[in-house]
Design an enzyme around this catalytic site. Structure first.
Site, PDB file in Angstrom:
ATOM      1  N   ASP A 287      -5.163  21.887   2.334  1.00  9.52           N
ATOM      2  CA  ASP A 287      -4.892  20.560   1.441  1.00  9.52           C
ATOM      3  C   ASP A 287      -4.279  19.685   2.628  1.00  9.52           C
ATOM      4  O   ASP A 287      -3.232  19.139   2.355  1.00  9.52           O
ATOM      5  CB  ASP A 287      -3.797  20.953   0.599  1.00  9.52           C
ATOM      6  CG  ASP A 287      -4.196  21.948  -0.440  1.00  9.52           C
ATOM      7  OD1 ASP A 287      -5.393  22.349  -0.528  1.00  9.52           O
ATOM      8  OD2 ASP A 287      -3.111  22.615  -1.024  1.00  9.52           O
TER       9      ASP A 287
ATOM     10  N   GLU B 267      -9.732  18.734  -8.894  1.00 13.61           N
ATOM     11  CA  GLU B 267      -8.349  18.650  -8.238  1.00 13.61           C
ATOM     12  C   GLU B 267      -8.586  17.891  -6.797  1.00 13.61           C
ATOM     13  O   GLU B 267      -9.553  17.439  -6.322  1.00 13.61           O
ATOM     14  CB  GLU B 267      -7.590  20.135  -8.047  1.00 13.61           C
ATOM     15  CG  GLU B 267      -8.620  20.915  -7.212  1.00 13.61           C
ATOM     16  CD  GLU B 267      -7.727  22.327  -7.011  1.00 13.61           C
ATOM     17  OE1 GLU B 267      -7.018  22.545  -7.943  1.00 13.61           O
ATOM     18  OE2 GLU B 267      -8.218  23.186  -6.159  1.00 13.61           O
TER      19      GLU B 267
END
Length: 318
Positions: free
Chosen positions: A33, A195
């Site tokens: 991420d 996402e």
């Protein structure tokens, strides 16, 4: 004469180093991420380290590989102590309670200085979505003119979808609107997931690139939406492209949860993302961080290419 020869040698050496640049990964462990910015002469990198929030900085991409990270936040408050995911240098992050992933929410930190590295950080609050105060992760900021929007991911039944809400302050938003549901087959590998949204702007157009499918397994990849209408708070204003934009290649599997950052001149856009060395991939700290430039197709759409081999020498951004 010796002085000028030395200066010439230094100039040539500098050009050689710039041409060589760096090789991926720029973070080999806990590189999930990732988010990067270039600010006042430094690149800043954050990624998911699970139990705290860290920032690494360097004057070059290559320098990030050996720079020491700085822990800017830990938290003992039970409601947000744990599972710290997807920090972005706005500074938004996801966190929840120990022993479960079911209580994730979006939280905000406040820096004490406009200089990122010099800031001390304090807890500014949790973002509560007025019409959907439920599980929420992966917040990012979309900027359109003078208005800012929070884009994030949240479950609705069996679908993890993308939502948008207009920001009224750094810690508050209006009602959220769903703008993407994972209904296409490449968004449903292992789980129905959208996402990790990331905004990219070019030529007067706006896209949101997002991660699709389950992060564990063989399906994680990037898709994209484009703002084709006038009202970003209307689902009909967003058009989803029918095919993914970035998939596994060259030994880098399940690439996803990316971000975009500008080069020092602001003339280049670069993609930072994570991938796994093996497939099926896992949603854990084995994922590493990679960086490569973005190019543009003849129709004006972004071309992310494919994940480059780890042996590729990539010139530093300019």
């Amino acid at each position: 004469m010796l002085k000028y020869l030395c200066l010439l040698l230094l100039a040539l050496l500098g050009e050689s180093l710039l041409a060589f640049g760096f090789t991926n990964p720029i973070k080999s462990r806990n590189g999930s991420d990732p988010f990067m910015v270039y600010h006042e002469g430094y690149y800043y990198l954050t990624s998911t380290t699970w139990s705290n929030i860290q920032i690494t900085r360097a004057t070059t991409i290559a320098g990030l590989k050996t720079a020491s990270p700085k822990v800017i936040w830990t938290d003992g408050t039970s409601s947000r102590c744990c599972n710290m995911w997807a920090p972005e240098i706005h500074c938004y992050y996801s966190a929840g309670t120990s022993g479960t992933f079911d209580n994730q929410r979006i939280h905000v930190l406040k820096g004490s200085s406009n200089t990122i590295w010099d800031s001390s950080w304090s807890y500014a609050g949790r973002i509560t979505i007025p019409n959907r105060d439920v599980w929420s992760i992966d917040a990012t900021v979309l900027v359109l003119g003078s208005t800012r929007y929070l884009v994030y991911s949240s479950w609705e039944g069996a679908y993890q979808c993308l939502y948008i809400a207009q920001m009224t302050s750094a810690t508050s938003v209006g009602n959220a609107v769903k703008i993407s549901t994972p209904t296409l087959s490449w968004e449903q590998v292992g789980a129905n997931v959208n996402e990790g949204p990331a905004a990219i702007y070019h030529g007067g157009r706006t896209w949101i690139v997002f991660s699709a499918s389950n992060c564990a397994g063989t399906g994680y990849k990037l898709g994209r939406l484009e703002l084709t209408g006038l009202n970003p708070l209307s689902a009909s204003s967003w058009t989803k492209y029918g095919n993914p934009i970035f998939t596994s290649a060259n030994g880098n599997y399940e690439p996803g949860h990316n971000g975009f950052f500008l080069s020092p001149s602001s003339n280049q856009i670069w993609n930072v993302y994570h991938a796994s060395a093996t497939s099926p991939g896992n949603c854990d700290g084995s994922r590493y961080t990679l960086v490569q430039p973005v190019s543009w197709n003849s129709d004006g759409t972004p071309n992310l290419g494919s994940p480059l081999p780890l042996s590729s020498n990539i010139a530093e951004p300019v």
